[in-house]
Design an enzyme around this catalytic site. Structure first.
Site, PDB file in Angstrom:
ATOM      1  N   GLU A   1      27.504   7.218-115.723  1.00 31.30           N
ATOM      2  CA  GLU A   1      26.777   6.749-116.893  1.00 31.30           C
ATOM      3  C   GLU A   1      25.819   5.611-116.635  1.00 31.30           C
ATOM      4  O   GLU A   1      25.057   5.227-117.533  1.00 31.30           O
ATOM      5  CB  GLU A   1      27.797   6.338-117.957  1.00 31.30           C
ATOM      6  CG  GLU A   1      28.444   7.567-118.542  1.00 31.30           C
ATOM      7  CD  GLU A   1      29.919   7.399-118.783  1.00 31.30           C
ATOM      8  OE1 GLU A   1      30.449   6.342-118.430  1.00 31.30           O
ATOM      9  OE2 GLU A   1      30.534   8.320-119.301  1.00 31.30           O
TER      10      GLU A   1
ATOM     11  N   ARG B   1      27.572   9.803-122.593  1.00 30.20           N
ATOM     12  CA  ARG B   1      27.317   9.342-121.225  1.00 30.20           C
ATOM     13  C   ARG B   1      27.342   7.816-121.189  1.00 30.20           C
ATOM     14  O   ARG B   1      26.406   7.175-120.720  1.00 30.20           O
ATOM     15  CB  ARG B   1      25.978   9.875-120.739  1.00 30.20           C
ATOM     16  CG  ARG B   1      26.013  10.126-119.249  1.00 30.20           C
ATOM     17  CD  ARG B   1      24.886  10.950-118.747  1.00 30.20           C
ATOM     18  NE  ARG B   1      25.073  11.127-117.308  1.00 30.20           N
ATOM     19  CZ  ARG B   1      24.302  11.849-116.545  1.00 30.20           C
ATOM     20  NH1 ARG B   1      23.276  12.466-117.066  1.00 30.20           N
ATOM     21  NH2 ARG B   1      24.522  11.959-115.258  1.00 30.20           N
ATOM     22  N   CYS B   2      28.432   7.266-121.705  1.00 30.37           N
ATOM     23  CA  CYS B   2      28.507   5.841-121.991  1.00 30.37           C
ATOM     24  C   CYS B   2      29.962   5.443-122.026  1.00 30.37           C
ATOM     25  O   CYS B   2      30.813   6.238-122.373  1.00 30.37           O
ATOM     26  CB  CYS B   2      27.848   5.602-123.349  1.00 30.37           C
ATOM     27  SG  CYS B   2      28.358   4.100-124.188  1.00 30.37           S
TER      28      CYS B   2
END
Lengths: 291, 790
Positions: B742, B373-374
């Protein structure tokens, strides 16, 4: 998550169940809520050859008020303990502690008696049972016997049951007037085992002195630990902050925590001290009708 | 900057700005989604993987005879067998190699050693425990520091001439200018902190169902894939299968979070097994297998320094990173930078110089380095600068909000070129922080903090004002195995005015079936309920690079807007024909062309029908088009998060008592979906700050191999969030939108940690750092002034 192969029986009567248990001996395990057993099987940490499912046995699912004791049957779920009016009225410490057992899913299936029999030192119920002085009822084809909880909890995952025996009920003394208690549990999240759990229980006499005291600890020894020395220190005395601090010091000294991902031993010892003090204060306030 | 956007379409049409319910949820909430493990094919076999119980060891021998003799076992596959097909090793997304099944050594606990294929999954699992592997155990290396010690055992002795454990060395920025700025500094603030190893742990684990037709050679591979098209090409390149014979189908995906970007050994072995056996072979991981072997995230040991003036201006930044890559360098990232986009670590602040050095080390741990999530290491970067900024304010005796306001890039400086070369598209950081301060009542909490907690607990207030970089990417700088990071949309309008939109990206729960339908609704006035969105099947969607790093709306969303506009252009010609008017006299309102100044018009549905029944002469029939969109730049969403905690000094526990999150992701297409993304990210950020990590003991045993040890917060622990928004459109995106998936995972961890540290510092404990997760015993240790492990 695929467990190894096993046999499964679902007897319809206690007699049939006890016959089966006698027959399968060490290879067999009782299945009640299955909340510890089944995950262990799926992780292949346990591989019993035969499961005896007791969920169809009549008469084991009730909580009854009998002669100064509350009886909790082998099929009573944690969630029942949390909401039962008899427990709330006569064993308020159990009612207050029940919502701290695991998570709602586990509480709906898992049983108090199963947890008591499991003797996991990270289990909560046995600390509470040690603090209030419960009795375990064990049944086999040979008959029924009662075992004081302090004798029942033998060691790490080891209880006092004999081959062919199963726990059919746990009996808890009714809390009379001027009693109070607390279960303080440090957990990393809901559903986690306790990093430290402290059960405290006090009964005052009419003059306000401590007539009876129970202190037991979770997750800080190879078994749930009754702190007898601290209990003896309290009994017969006027409750005070100094006395509680002294008892907490004894509990912190007595416990045998190990260092792991939940924290170093010295930290757990400090929490035992803090929670014993806090728990005793809360128990006192309740016993005095202030809480 | 504005705070509200008024929808241009009616609620029934449901274009941009309407918080309509998610179309896909009807099937998900009824349990009617179809995930990989739901798919059953005739004659299907089941595969289980034999994994290494030790972290480092040489394989002496593998005895498969007992497993092979088990009734129901069809085949046992070893690395030696794969080596005969040149498939024992495969490339990683970072240009390294990774063992598919180990042939020489095992290099981490849980590594794939063999596979058992059987007629049912129970037999496969039983027989897997009958594969006996004889290991010569080697010392395990469990930290990058240990890996770089002279004389450390070489983990990657498979690489010819390799004599150390260095995975990569990299730098960015201007060293000379940075050194000069530090020489002029009044104050230098430093921070050493570890961003621990974590795991995306999606609800659905990874798996594959490979179905190779022995007669035609056609391979249909159902895969838990965030990037089915890229995976098809990689399968073709690695396995040497002709690409037209490979069809990847990514069915409903139960969460990805970056975990489903890499190709895993299990996918390859299941495909080889199906190829060899001529039958469909299914492999689905257990939770433990997912946690111990598939793509981990983070694991950055970071050192940061800020050069400051005594009145609170940042002059320059230094950062050096030691990354723990595990046994294979497999960062799933498409940039040409070795540490991903870490060099965006100057964050939201305007200063002249920065210098970043990074070194990666091999260790005896699982490979990965996925962007959980980046956007490719921006999470670590944002965490470092936001922690450093708080430390700077503390050291200077300034309020952390005031310090940030003083150093933020100003709105008029956009587009802003950062000292490490990023060009931020748009932003208004001051307003976002001010809004967050209002939302949380910052002054009020500071007052309460000064007055003291009624029960002797400690209040703390923490801020993070992050800048994200998402939407990879422009084709100059970003590619996967040479494939440029564009993305695609194909839109077909049916004769009845309904539509199907086919995309190269792949939703894993983000709500694409609704969001992208809303973009079509916005551009064409066709109700979003009439637009079916299709993704995931490579035979039926245009080529794309997939969904991760918040790129779907910046790239796939832009492609959708552009293709819809192209269709509108064609529709206009048909409308002119129907209205017997000149195109120049036509006006557009959502869903309808009309002749200027009259009430004469045709709806888009009427135009669609005419496209197939009555097209103008000289114009091709039909109403469909495809767009491959190459973004000119990344998008730079940002926001300010403020967390208020209370710390119990008796046991070191802390809980969030208030939190405000103001996000600016440009134009919000579906505000409800955006808020859902933000709340999920804030929760995951909380998990990392509060409880979640994967650690290892000295033998390299993974602690965190199931949900008993790898903690995922429940509704009970999760804080309540107050959400706010500002809207600063992206100037280069056709809809003004930026990615948002994100932002909250990237931005929030520092806010939680800063809050706990603020509580301790204001209570007189001069604590420089507590590593995440900020576990109670670590807080307790900081208060007691004693070092605690782990």
């Amino acid at each position: 998550m695929y467990p190894p192969r096993f046999e499964y029986s679902a007897p319809r009567s206690l007699e049939e169940a006890l016959d089966l248990l006698a027959e399968v001996g060490d290879e067999g395990r009782v299945l009640a809520g299955g909340q510890s057993l089944l995950p262990m099987m799926k992780l292949r940490l346990a591989a019993p050859a035969h499961l005896v499912d007791i969920n169809r046995l009549p008469g084991l699912g009730s909580i009854t008020d009998t002669n100064g004791e509350i009886s909790i049957g082998a099929l009573v779920r944690h969630a029942d303990v949390a909401t039962d009016p008899t427990v709330a009225a006569h064993a308020p410490l159990l009612a207050a502690a029940a919502p701290w057992i695991a998570d709602p899913l586990v509480r709906n299936r898992g049983t108090l008696c199963g947890s008591v029999a499991h003797c996991d030192p990270e289990g909560d119920w046995n600390s509470l049972m040690l603090a209030v002085g419960a009795t375990v009822v064990a049944t086999s084809r040979e008959g029924t016997r009662t075992i004081p909880i302090a004798d029942f909890v033998v060691d790490f995952f080891t209880n006092a049951l004999r081959p062919g025996e199963m726990v059919t009920e746990v009996r808890v003394p009714k809390a009379g007037p001027r009693t109070g208690g607390a279960y303080l549990k440090l957990e990393r999240k809901i559903g986690d085992y306790a990093t430290v759990g402290v059960a405290t229980h006090l009964r005052l006499d009419e003059s306000g002195r401590i007539a009876q005291a129970g202190i037991a600890l979770t997750s800080v020894a190879p078994k749930n630990l009754k702190v007898t020395e601290a209990e003896e220190l309290l009994v017969g005395n006027e409750p005070s902050d100094e006395l509680f601090a002294e008892a907490a010091e004894v509990a912190a000294r007595t416990c045998q925590p190990t260092s792991d991902v939940r924290g170093p031993a010295e930290y757990k010892r400090a929490v035992v001290r803090t929670y014993t003090e806090r728990g005793l204060r809360r128990a006192l306030a309740e016993a005095r009708g202030e809480a | 900057m504005t705070t509200t956007v008024h929808p241009k379409t009616s609620p029934e049409v449901g274009g941009i700005g309407h918080a309509v319910r998610r179309k896909e949820d009807d099937r998900f909430i009824q349990g009617a989604g179809r995930y990989l493990d739901d798919i059953v094919l005739p004659g299907m076999l089941h595969m289980a993987i034999v994994r290494s119980p030790i972290a480092h060891g040489r394989i002496r021998s593998i005895d498969t005879s007992a497993a092979e003799q088990t009734e129901g076992v069809v085949a046992v596959i070893t690395g030696q067998m794969l080596a005969e097909h040149n498939l024992a090793w495969m490339p990683t997304l970072s240009g390294d190699t990774q063992a598919v099944l180990a042939t020489d050594k095992v290099r981490y606990q849980g590594q794939e050693v063999a596979a058992v294929v059987a007629t049912d999954p129970y037999i496969a699992r039983d027989a897997a425990s009958l594969v006996f592997v004889d290991y010569e155990e080697l010392p395990a290396i469990t930290s990058p520091q240990q890996a770089l010690e002279p004389g450390a055992p070489v983990i990657r002795d498979d690489k010819e001439g390799k004599t150390d454990n260095v995975a990569y060395i990299w730098e960015a920025g201007d060293k000379e200018a940075t050194d000069a700025a530090f020489a002029k500094a009044d104050v230098v603030v430093t921070l050493d902190t570890h961003y621990p190893r974590s795991h995306p742990s999606p609800l659905e684990t990874c798996g594959a169902l490979a179905d190779v037709n022995p007669a035609t050679g056609e391979a249909t591979i159902y895969l838990t894939s965030q990037a089915p098209h890229a995976h098809r090409t990689l399968f073709a390149l690695v396995a040497g299968l002709p690409e037209e014979n490979i069809r990847i189908v990514s069915p409903d995906i139960g969460g990805g979070f970056g975990n489903k970007v890499p190709i895993y050994p299990g996918y390859v072995v299941a495909t080889v097994a199906s190829l060899l056996l001529g039958k469909p072979v299914k492999w689905v991981e257990t939770r433990t297998e997912n946690l111990i072997s598939t793509g981990f995230a983070r694991d950055y040991h970071m050192h940061g320094e800020l050069a400051l003036t005594s009145d609170g201006r940042i002059l320059a930044m230094r950062a050096s990173i030691l990354s723990d890559q595990g046994a294979f360098y497999a960062d799933a990232q498409p940039s040409r930078f070795r540490a991903g986009l870490f060099h965006i670590c100057t964050g939201s602040y305007d200063f002249g110089a920065a210098h970043v050095t990074a070194k990666g080390a091999y260790t005896n741990k699982a490979p990965g380095g996925v962007a959980y999530r980046c956007s490719f290491r921006v999470t670590e970067a944002s965490y470092l600068i936001e922690r450093l900024v708080d430390n700077a304010a503390w050291k200077l005796g300034m309020d952390p909000a005031e310090f940030r306001m003083k150093n933020f890039i100003r709105p008029e400086q956009f587009p802003y070129r950062s000292p490490t070369g990023f060009v931020y598209d748009s932003g208004d950081y001051h307003t976002a922080l001010r809004e967050a301060m209002k939302l949380v009542d910052y002054e009020g909490w500071r007052r309460k903090q000064a007055e003291g907690h009624p029960e002797g607990k400690l209040y703390g207030v923490g801020i993070a004002s992050f800048t994200e970089v998402v939407g990879a990417g422009n084709s100059k700088e970003y590619d996967i195995a040479g494939i440029k990071m564009f993305d695609s949309a194909e839109l077909r309008i049916h004769p009845t005015g309904k539509a199907i939109l086919k995309l190269g990206v792949r939703t894993q729960g983000q709500g694409h079936e609704t969001t992208f339908a809303q973009i079509v609704a916005e551009e064409l006035g066709i109700p979003y309920t009439d637009v079916k969105v299709q993704e995931g099947d490579t035979d039926n969607t245009p080529y794309g690079l997939g969904t991760y790093a918040s790129r779907s709306t910046p790239v796939g969303g832009a492609a959708t807007a552009v293709v819809a506009r192209r269709i509108r252009e064609k529709a206009k010609k048909i409308a002119a024909h129907l209205l017997e008017a000149s195109e120049d006299d036509l006006e557009w309102e959502p869903g309808r062309f009309f002749v200027r100044g009259t009430d004469k018009g045709v709806t888009i549905q009427e135009v669609a029908f005419a496209a197939y029944t009555n097209p103008p002469e000289g114009l091709e029939a039909g109403l469909e088009d495809v767009c491959y969109y190459d973004p000119p730049n990344m998008t730079y969403p940002f926001g300010s998060y403020i967390v208020v905690v209370e710390v119990d000094p008796g046991d070191g526990t802390w809980k969030v008592v208030d939190m405000a999150a103001v996000d600016d992701c440009g134009v919000r297409i579906n505000p409800m979906i955006v808020e859902g993304q933000i709340m999920g990210g804030l929760t995951e950020g909380f998990a990392k700050a509060n409880m979640q990590w994967i650690t290892f003991d000295e033998q390299g045993n993974c602690i965190g191999s199931n949900f008993l040890d790898y903690l995922v917060p429940t509704a009970w622990e999760t804080p309540r969030f107050k959400l706010g928004a500002t809207v600063t459109p992206s100037p280069h995106h056709p809809l003004g939108a930026k990615g948002v998936g994100e932002s909250a995972t990237v931005g929030s961890p520092a806010a939680y940690v800063n809050a706990v540290l603020d509580a301790l510092r204001r209570a007189g404990h001069p604590v420089e750092n507590i590593d995440m997760p900020v576990l109670p015993h670590r807080v307790w240790g900081a208060i007691q002034g004693v070092a605690v492990k782990p």
